[in-house]
Design a protein around this motif. Sequence first.
Motif, PDB file in Angstrom:
ATOM      1  N   ARG A  23       0.828  -1.211   0.000  1.00  0.00           N
ATOM      2  CA  ARG A  23       0.000   0.000   0.000  1.00  0.00           C
ATOM      3  C   ARG A  23       0.861   1.260   0.000  1.00  0.00           C
ATOM      4  NH1 ARG A  23      -3.328  -1.697   3.222  1.00  0.00           N
ATOM      5  NH2 ARG A  23      -4.897  -2.279   1.731  1.00  0.00           N
ATOM      6  N   ASP A  24       1.870   1.292   0.858  1.00  0.00           N
ATOM      7  CA  ASP A  24       2.760   2.449   0.891  1.00  0.00           C
ATOM      8  C   ASP A  24       3.602   2.540  -0.379  1.00  0.00           C
ATOM      9  OD1 ASP A  24       1.791   3.268   3.325  1.00  0.00           O
ATOM     10  OD2 ASP A  24       3.389   2.306   4.491  1.00  0.00           O
ATOM     11  N   SER A  25       3.957   1.409  -0.934  1.00  0.00           N
ATOM     12  CA  SER A  25       4.683   1.402  -2.204  1.00  0.00           C
ATOM     13  C   SER A  25       3.826   1.988  -3.314  1.00  0.00           C
ATOM     14  CB  SER A  25       5.097  -0.028  -2.576  1.00  0.00           C
ATOM     15  OG  SER A  25       5.979  -0.557  -1.628  1.00  0.00           O
TER      16      SER A  25
ATOM     17  N   ARG B 186       1.364   4.140  -2.885  1.00  0.00           N
ATOM     18  CA  ARG B 186       1.258   5.583  -2.616  1.00  0.00           C
ATOM     19  C   ARG B 186       2.496   6.318  -3.113  1.00  0.00           C
ATOM     20  NH1 ARG B 186      -1.052   4.405   3.121  1.00  0.00           N
ATOM     21  NH2 ARG B 186      -3.265   4.755   2.769  1.00  0.00           N
ATOM     22  N   LEU B 187       3.660   5.776  -2.836  1.00  0.00           N
ATOM     23  CA  LEU B 187       4.896   6.397  -3.308  1.00  0.00           C
ATOM     24  C   LEU B 187       4.935   6.432  -4.830  1.00  0.00           C
ATOM     25  CD1 LEU B 187       7.643   7.622  -2.607  1.00  0.00           C
ATOM     26  CD2 LEU B 187       8.576   5.312  -2.673  1.00  0.00           C
ATOM     27  N   GLY B 188       4.537   5.332  -5.460  1.00  0.00           N
ATOM     28  CA  GLY B 188       4.491   5.299  -6.916  1.00  0.00           C
ATOM     29  C   GLY B 188       3.523   6.322  -7.484  1.00  0.00           C
ATOM     30  N   ALA B 189       2.376   6.490  -6.835  1.00  0.00           N
ATOM     31  CA  ALA B 189       1.394   7.486  -7.290  1.00  0.00           C
ATOM     32  C   ALA B 189       1.967   8.891  -7.180  1.00  0.00           C
ATOM     33  CB  ALA B 189       0.111   7.370  -6.475  1.00  0.00           C
ATOM     34  N   LEU B 190       2.690   9.173  -6.110  1.00  0.00           N
ATOM     35  CA  LEU B 190       3.309  10.491  -5.957  1.00  0.00           C
ATOM     36  C   LEU B 190       4.435  10.698  -6.969  1.00  0.00           C
ATOM     37  CD1 LEU B 190       3.362  10.722  -2.070  1.00  0.00           C
ATOM     38  CD2 LEU B 190       1.979  12.105  -3.644  1.00  0.00           C
TER      39      LEU B 190
ATOM     40  N   LEU C 193      -2.867  14.818 -12.820  1.00  0.00           N
ATOM     41  CA  LEU C 193      -4.240  14.820 -12.312  1.00  0.00           C
ATOM     42  C   LEU C 193      -4.631  13.477 -11.698  1.00  0.00           C
ATOM     43  CD1 LEU C 193      -6.087  16.842 -15.108  1.00  0.00           C
ATOM     44  CD2 LEU C 193      -5.497  17.609 -12.799  1.00  0.00           C
ATOM     45  N   LEU C 194      -3.989  12.403 -12.090  1.00  0.00           N
ATOM     46  CA  LEU C 194      -4.286  11.075 -11.543  1.00  0.00           C
ATOM     47  C   LEU C 194      -3.803  10.889 -10.111  1.00  0.00           C
ATOM     48  CD1 LEU C 194      -3.523   8.584 -14.464  1.00  0.00           C
ATOM     49  CD2 LEU C 194      -5.695   8.910 -13.291  1.00  0.00           C
TER      50      LEU C 194
ATOM     51  N   LEU D  15      -4.287   8.259  -4.860  1.00  0.00           N
ATOM     52  CA  LEU D  15      -4.098   8.284  -3.406  1.00  0.00           C
ATOM     53  C   LEU D  15      -5.411   8.027  -2.678  1.00  0.00           C
ATOM     54  CD1 LEU D  15      -1.599  11.261  -3.059  1.00  0.00           C
ATOM     55  CD2 LEU D  15      -1.109   8.823  -2.812  1.00  0.00           C
ATOM     56  N   SER D  16      -6.519   8.545  -3.213  1.00  0.00           N
ATOM     57  CA  SER D  16      -7.830   8.262  -2.618  1.00  0.00           C
ATOM     58  C   SER D  16      -8.162   6.783  -2.715  1.00  0.00           C
ATOM     59  CB  SER D  16      -8.916   9.078  -3.315  1.00  0.00           C
ATOM     60  OG  SER D  16      -8.724  10.449  -3.085  1.00  0.00           O
ATOM     61  N   LEU D  17      -7.802   6.155  -3.828  1.00  0.00           N
ATOM     62  CA  LEU D  17      -8.015   4.720  -3.990  1.00  0.00           C
ATOM     63  C   LEU D  17      -7.224   3.932  -2.936  1.00  0.00           C
ATOM     64  CD1 LEU D  17      -9.095   2.304  -5.695  1.00  0.00           C
ATOM     65  CD2 LEU D  17      -6.985   2.501  -7.027  1.00  0.00           C
ATOM     66  N   ALA D  18      -5.991   4.333  -2.699  1.00  0.00           N
ATOM     67  CA  ALA D  18      -5.183   3.654  -1.676  1.00  0.00           C
ATOM     68  C   ALA D  18      -5.807   3.836  -0.294  1.00  0.00           C
ATOM     69  CB  ALA D  18      -3.753   4.195  -1.694  1.00  0.00           C
ATOM     70  N   ASP D  19      -6.294   5.038  -0.005  1.00  0.00           N
ATOM     71  CA  ASP D  19      -6.948   5.280   1.287  1.00  0.00           C
ATOM     72  C   ASP D  19      -8.230   4.470   1.426  1.00  0.00           C
ATOM     73  OD1 ASP D  19      -4.946   7.018   1.998  1.00  0.00           O
ATOM     74  OD2 ASP D  19      -6.079   8.837   1.500  1.00  0.00           O
ATOM     75  N   ALA D  20      -9.008   4.402   0.342  1.00  0.00           N
ATOM     76  CA  ALA D  20     -10.272   3.656   0.392  1.00  0.00           C
ATOM     77  C   ALA D  20     -10.024   2.169   0.621  1.00  0.00           C
ATOM     78  CB  ALA D  20     -11.059   3.866  -0.896  1.00  0.00           C
ATOM     79  N   THR D  21      -9.016   1.621  -0.015  1.00  0.00           N
ATOM     80  CA  THR D  21      -8.731   0.199   0.200  1.00  0.00           C
ATOM     81  C   THR D  21      -8.220  -0.044   1.615  1.00  0.00           C
ATOM     82  OG1 THR D  21      -6.508   0.413  -0.737  1.00  0.00           O
ATOM     83  CG2 THR D  21      -8.260  -0.271  -2.234  1.00  0.00           C
TER      84      THR D  21
END
Length: 156
Positions: free
Chosen positions: A90-92, A94-98, A136-137, A142-148
């Motif tokens: 999950r943190d990986s 998030r980092l990839g999304a950033l 924009l993604l 990040l919201s998807l990661a939080d929701a999961t």
Amino acid sequence: GIHAIFGAFLAGVVMPRRREFREALTVRLENFSSIFLLPLFFAFTGLRTQIHLLNTLENWLICLGVIGLATLGKLGGSMLTARWTGLNWRDSFRLGALMNTRGLMELIALNIGYDLGILSPVIFAMLVIMAVTTTLLTGPLLSLADATERRRVQPA
């Protein structure tokens, strides 16, 4: 074509060492650049992006492919590397999304390439669309990661 970048670098190198002077100058330059110059740069880039050149299905499919490969390369590569170094999935992610965010630096590089004639107007438009789309993604990913994570933490 990139003399302004080197000029700014040299201005930083020869800057006086007095801390108070540097801080005062930094505040004024940041305000001026973020309030005036940054919006002008984005407007300039938007005005020179000729989206109408992507007038065929083939061009749009190539553009989608560029977005997909860029996302896979940066998000996926960062995510796998973070996982390999010990972060959980999950943190990986998030980092990839950033890391997938491209934004300003990508647009600067694209404008330089366009000015030097390295990028055609069609490729420039595709890459600008890719930079904006991947930036924009970031929020939705990040919201998807939080929701999961919320779904996983909630008791049954």
